[in-house]
Write a protein that holds these residues in place. Sequence first.
Motif, PDB file in Angstrom:
ATOM      1  N   LYS A  83       8.494  -8.080  -2.737  1.00 22.78           N
ATOM      2  CA  LYS A  83       8.794  -7.484  -1.439  1.00 22.78           C
ATOM      3  C   LYS A  83       8.894  -5.962  -1.558  1.00 22.78           C
ATOM      4  O   LYS A  83       8.357  -5.222  -0.732  1.00 22.78           O
ATOM      5  N   LEU A 101       5.398  -4.575  -2.017  1.00 18.98           N
ATOM      6  CA  LEU A 101       4.656  -4.547  -0.753  1.00 18.98           C
ATOM      7  C   LEU A 101       5.140  -3.418   0.155  1.00 18.98           C
ATOM      8  O   LEU A 101       4.332  -2.766   0.825  1.00 18.98           O
ATOM      9  N   ASN A 102       6.441  -3.191   0.167  1.00 23.43           N
ATOM     10  CA  ASN A 102       6.972  -2.080   0.965  1.00 23.43           C
ATOM     11  C   ASN A 102       6.467  -0.741   0.450  1.00 23.43           C
ATOM     12  O   ASN A 102       6.149   0.167   1.218  1.00 23.43           O
ATOM     13  N   ARG A 103       6.388  -0.631  -0.863  1.00 25.21           N
ATOM     14  CA  ARG A 103       5.869   0.602  -1.464  1.00 25.21           C
ATOM     15  C   ARG A 103       4.396   0.806  -1.101  1.00 25.21           C
ATOM     16  O   ARG A 103       3.976   1.916  -0.766  1.00 25.21           O
ATOM     17  N   LYS A 131       2.910  -0.409   1.527  1.00 21.89           N
ATOM     18  CA  LYS A 131       2.889  -0.075   2.956  1.00 21.89           C
ATOM     19  C   LYS A 131       3.147   1.423   3.147  1.00 21.89           C
ATOM     20  O   LYS A 131       2.438   2.089   3.910  1.00 21.89           O
ATOM     21  N   ASP A 132       4.143   1.952   2.442  1.00 17.44           N
ATOM     22  CA  ASP A 132       4.432   3.389   2.513  1.00 17.44           C
ATOM     23  C   ASP A 132       3.254   4.216   2.018  1.00 17.44           C
ATOM     24  O   ASP A 132       2.921   5.258   2.597  1.00 17.44           O
ATOM     25  N   ASP A 133       2.617   3.738   0.932  1.00 20.00           N
ATOM     26  CA  ASP A 133       1.434   4.437   0.401  1.00 20.00           C
ATOM     27  C   ASP A 133       0.326   4.511   1.455  1.00 20.00           C
ATOM     28  O   ASP A 133      -0.316   5.539   1.619  1.00 20.00           O
ATOM     29  N   PHE A 134       0.093   3.388   2.148  1.00 12.68           N
ATOM     30  CA  PHE A 134      -0.932   3.370   3.190  1.00 12.68           C
ATOM     31  C   PHE A 134      -0.587   4.367   4.296  1.00 12.68           C
ATOM     32  O   PHE A 134      -1.444   5.128   4.755  1.00 12.68           O
ATOM     33  N   ILE A 135       0.665   4.375   4.710  1.00 13.63           N
ATOM     34  CA  ILE A 135       1.094   5.295   5.773  1.00 13.63           C
ATOM     35  C   ILE A 135       0.903   6.740   5.332  1.00 13.63           C
ATOM     36  O   ILE A 135       0.366   7.567   6.078  1.00 13.63           O
ATOM     37  N   GLN A 160      -2.877   7.771   5.226  1.00 13.28           N
ATOM     38  CA  GLN A 160      -3.667   7.529   6.423  1.00 13.28           C
ATOM     39  C   GLN A 160      -4.583   8.690   6.808  1.00 13.28           C
ATOM     40  O   GLN A 160      -5.775   8.495   7.047  1.00 13.28           O
TER      41      GLN A 160
END
Length: 111
Positions: free
Chosen positions: A4, A7-9, A11-15, A18
């Motif tokens: 988890k 995955l949060n990390r 997600k932050d990387d994707f943001i 961007q």
Amino acid sequence: MDKKSQLNRIKDDFINSQKVLQAIGDETRQSILLVLMATDCQTGLRVGEITEQTHLSRPAVSHHLKILQEAGVILRRKEGTMNFYFINIRSKIGLLKNLVTDIDKFLEDFY
């Protein structure tokens, strides 16, 4: 690190990545980047020189350079009335490295 958190990390990387992903995802901007990569990073190129090498219109090159510059992928050096564009070697492209590294670490458990 648990799944988890990983995955949060990611997600932050994707943001965080961007703007860079959008900027370099366009084929026209990729061709401009390739032209800039083929030159001396310190000197850079003027819009007219990029226009000649990419066969794009001057307004199109200026538009794409603005997007790349706003994303932190390229920099502009001003000399009098002349602007020179070059690859930002300390750019936010490093964010993509983090993204790929974190995804790779996450997927290691599956191999």
